[in-house]
Design a protein around this motif. Structure first.
Motif: not given
Length: 80
Positions: A62-64, A48-52, A8-10
């Motif tokens: 498995k999902h982003a 390696g994913v830029l979205t949360t 998660s992001a803050v």
């Protein structure tokens, strides 16, 4: 036992929603899984994913992002 992490992001409402959905899926379907929420930008970068939010099951993404998966989709993602 599966190791499930929601990275998660803050202050991310979607991240919190996914964490709650994952907990609900594990409980409702009786899945053998340990669920953990991780709030750490370094962990996001490691995926390696830029979205949360990011759903990681046994070390595999498995999902982003959005849209968030349904309970039935989460069951498949966790079991698969």
């Amino acid at each position: 036992m599966k190791e499930v992490r929601v990275i998660s992001a803050v202050n991310c409402a979607n991240c919190e929603a996914l964490f709650q959905l994952v907990k609900d899926a594990v409980k409702n379907f009786g899945l053998d899984a340990k669920v953990e929420k991780v709030v750490d930008f370094k962990e996001v970068a490691k995926c390696g994913v830029l979205t949360t939010p990011i759903l990681v099951v046994d070390g595999k993404v498995k999902h982003a992002g959005k849209p968030l998966p349904t309970l039935d989709q989460l069951k498949e993602l966790i079991e698969g």
